[in-house]
Design an enzyme around this catalytic site. Structure first.
Site, PDB file in Angstrom:
ATOM      1  N   CYS A   1      79.345  71.907 -21.733  1.00  0.00           N
ATOM      2  CA  CYS A   1      78.904  71.335 -20.466  1.00  0.00           C
ATOM      3  C   CYS A   1      78.929  69.828 -20.668  1.00  0.00           C
ATOM      4  CB  CYS A   1      77.500  71.800 -20.084  1.00  0.00           C
ATOM      5  SG  CYS A   1      76.876  71.007 -18.581  1.00  0.00           S
TER       6      CYS A   1
ATOM      7  N   CYS B   1      75.723  67.851 -18.726  1.00  0.00           N
ATOM      8  CA  CYS B   1      74.346  67.925 -19.248  1.00  0.00           C
ATOM      9  C   CYS B   1      74.300  68.904 -20.412  1.00  0.00           C
ATOM     10  CB  CYS B   1      73.325  68.249 -18.147  1.00  0.00           C
ATOM     11  SG  CYS B   1      73.710  69.602 -17.042  1.00  0.00           S
ATOM     12  N   SER B   2      73.970  70.142 -20.189  1.00  0.00           N
ATOM     13  CA  SER B   2      73.914  71.099 -21.309  1.00  0.00           C
ATOM     14  C   SER B   2      73.818  72.519 -20.776  1.00  0.00           C
ATOM     15  CB  SER B   2      72.704  70.824 -22.180  1.00  0.00           C
ATOM     16  OG  SER B   2      71.535  70.964 -21.376  1.00  0.00           O
ATOM     17  N   CYS B   3      74.490  72.793 -19.651  1.00  0.00           N
ATOM     18  CA  CYS B   3      74.403  74.111 -19.028  1.00  0.00           C
ATOM     19  C   CYS B   3      74.802  75.190 -20.024  1.00  0.00           C
ATOM     20  CB  CYS B   3      75.319  74.182 -17.815  1.00  0.00           C
ATOM     21  SG  CYS B   3      74.881  72.925 -16.617  1.00  0.00           S
TER      22      CYS B   3
END
Lengths: 95, 173, 197
Positions: free
Chosen positions: C105, C108-110
């Site tokens: 991602c 962000c950090s999905c």
């Protein structure tokens, strides 16, 4: 920074810590609980997280998370910067 | 003046954004109700319901408003559900660098790709914040060749897929 | 582990800010401490790669399930009882001798919480997020995974609703294993795509 915390107390996942510190767990859970309570899509928080990360890519991840959470509660008029300042503790609660 | 705002369609996103647009120094040094007042008044002035002169006359001095909305909205705010593109179509990602819009990763802007999957219509969350209300748009997974994205630094045969809203795409020639 | 009251533990500003937000919202009735605790416990106890491993093991042993999984990841994963936030739209991508998949991602950090729990620190770091799309082959090699030249690398950037899970290839020498034993072989890193089993 995390002096006083014993890492073995925190949950592990494939040998790595799920959370580096209890406050990160709170930050995550608060964002999830708040969007549920306010009946908002997760995207409402996620969009702010992406914006915060983009504004300061080298900042530690959970600091961006905190900034996103703070901007959300302030923009939704749930509190004010002043009220947050007043509520900030100066020492860690005993566990 | 506050009463006249009822006749303008202002949604929560626009109001929040009008406060977001306050000068940071003003925001941090003013009490809560002043954020509300500044946001509301900015929207009123922008909608033509009040003028800056009038405000300053009534206030007996300067009346700082929020900064102009520099978020560039896409041309079209029509909500769409039916997909324009099909799997296999060649598309190009628009060149588009407005501040605050973070859903289209910059590394694919202006690049050509192929539609590989259609994921239904979803809300475009960054439009809501910039005054456009909730707008639904079809979402696709678009495949890009590594070479297309990175030129010489790319690798033949490797591909990168990015999930993009239809309004970020245009026909590829 | 209690803070020594004679020497109060100094809080980092961000930690204090989080505590402040919680206390203000609880006071206003917008957050319920027990609800927050329950969410933390859910992450610690129920959500994690052991869930994704069960999905993979089922796909390896049941061809019909595998076909359903690749056609509609969300529904097939829900069949095993895994669903919830960040798992509402699942796409499962299959590794083959010709194709290796990698998930990232960049914005962000999905990450698919119901099947993999929370992402590891390196997944959230700027280096991984930028290099996974720019130089995946080199990045994987540095992480200990060498992808042969003839194999295509497909990177998936979770920039919208879809959350991705990699279906790794079943390793050799596992023919005699039960589904449960197979689940024990599947690692988190293989389901992100930074490792081959």
């Amino acid at each position: 920074m995390t002096s006083g915390l014993d890492d073995t107390s925190l949950p592990r996942d494939n040998g790595e810590l799920v959370f580096e510190a209890p406050w990160q767990a709170r930050a995550l859970a608060m964002a999830v609980a708040l969007v549920e309570k306010l009946d908002l899509p997760w995207d409402a928080f996620r969009h702010r997280l992406m914006t915060e990360i983009a504004s300061d890519p080298q900042r530690p991840y959970y600091e961006s998370w905190c900034a996103a959470l703070e901007s959300m509660v302030i923009d939704l008029e749930l509190t004010t910067p002043g009220a947050l300042d007043a509520a900030a503790p100066t020492e860690r609660e005993p566990l | 003046m506050i009463g006249s705002l009822g006749t303008l369609s202002i949604n929560g996103g626009m109001f929040r954004h009008s406060i977001e647009r306050m000068d940071p120094a003003h925001y941090l040094s003013s009490p809560y109700f002043e954020h509300w007042l500044t946001g509301v008044t900015t929207l009123a002035v922008e909608a033509g319901a009040a003028s800056v002169d009038e405000l300053e006359r009534r206030a007996g001095g300067r009346f700082p408003l929020s900064r102009p909305d520099r978020g560039l909205l896409p041309d079209d705010l029509t909500p769409r559900k039916e997909p324009r593109y099909a799997v296999g179509d060649e598309v190009r990602v628009r060149e588009w660098h407005p501040p605050g819009h973070t859903r289209a990763p910059r590394y694919v802007q202006g690049k050509r790709g192929t539609i590989v999957r259609f994921d239904g219509a979803h809300n475009v969350s960054d439009i809501e914040a910039h005054g456009g209300g909730f707008v639904t748009d079809p979402v696709y997974s678009v495949r890009f060749a590594s070479r297309e994205l990175w030129g010489e630094a790319g690798t033949d045969g490797d591909v990168i897929h990015v999930d993009l809203f239809e309004r970020y795409l245009e026909d590829s020639q | 582990m209690t803070a020594d009251h004679h020497h109060p533990a100094e809080l980092a500003p961000v930690e204090a800010r989080i505590a402040a937000i919680e206390s203000v919202l609880v006071e206003k009735g917008l957050l319920d401490t027990e609800a927050v605790d329950a969410i933390v416990r859910n992450f610690e106890d129920n959500l994690g790669p052991m869930n994704g491993a069960k999905v993979v093991a089922r796909a390896w042993t049941d061809q019909a399930y595998k076909e359903r999984l690749l056609a509609d990841g969300t529904a097939a994963i829900r069949e095993l009882g895994f669903e919830g936030p960040e798992g509402d739209y699942m796409v499962v991508v299959e590794n083959t001798p010709e194709v290796h998949n990698l998930v990232v991602c960049t914005l962000c950090s999905c990450y698919p919480w119901p099947t993999l729990g929370l992402p590891p620190k390196w997944y959230k770091a700027p280096a991984y997020r930028s290099r996974a799309v720019r130089e995946p082959r080199k990045l994987l090699a540095e992480m200990g995974t060498v992808i042969p030249d003839g194999v295509e690398i497909r990177v998936w950037d979770s920039s919208a609703e879809a959350r991705y899970l990699v279906l790794p290839m079943r390793p050799d020498g596992t023919d005699e294993m039960t589904e449960e034993q197979l689940a024990g072989v599947v690692t988190r890193d293989s389901m992100i795509g930074v490792q081959r089993l």
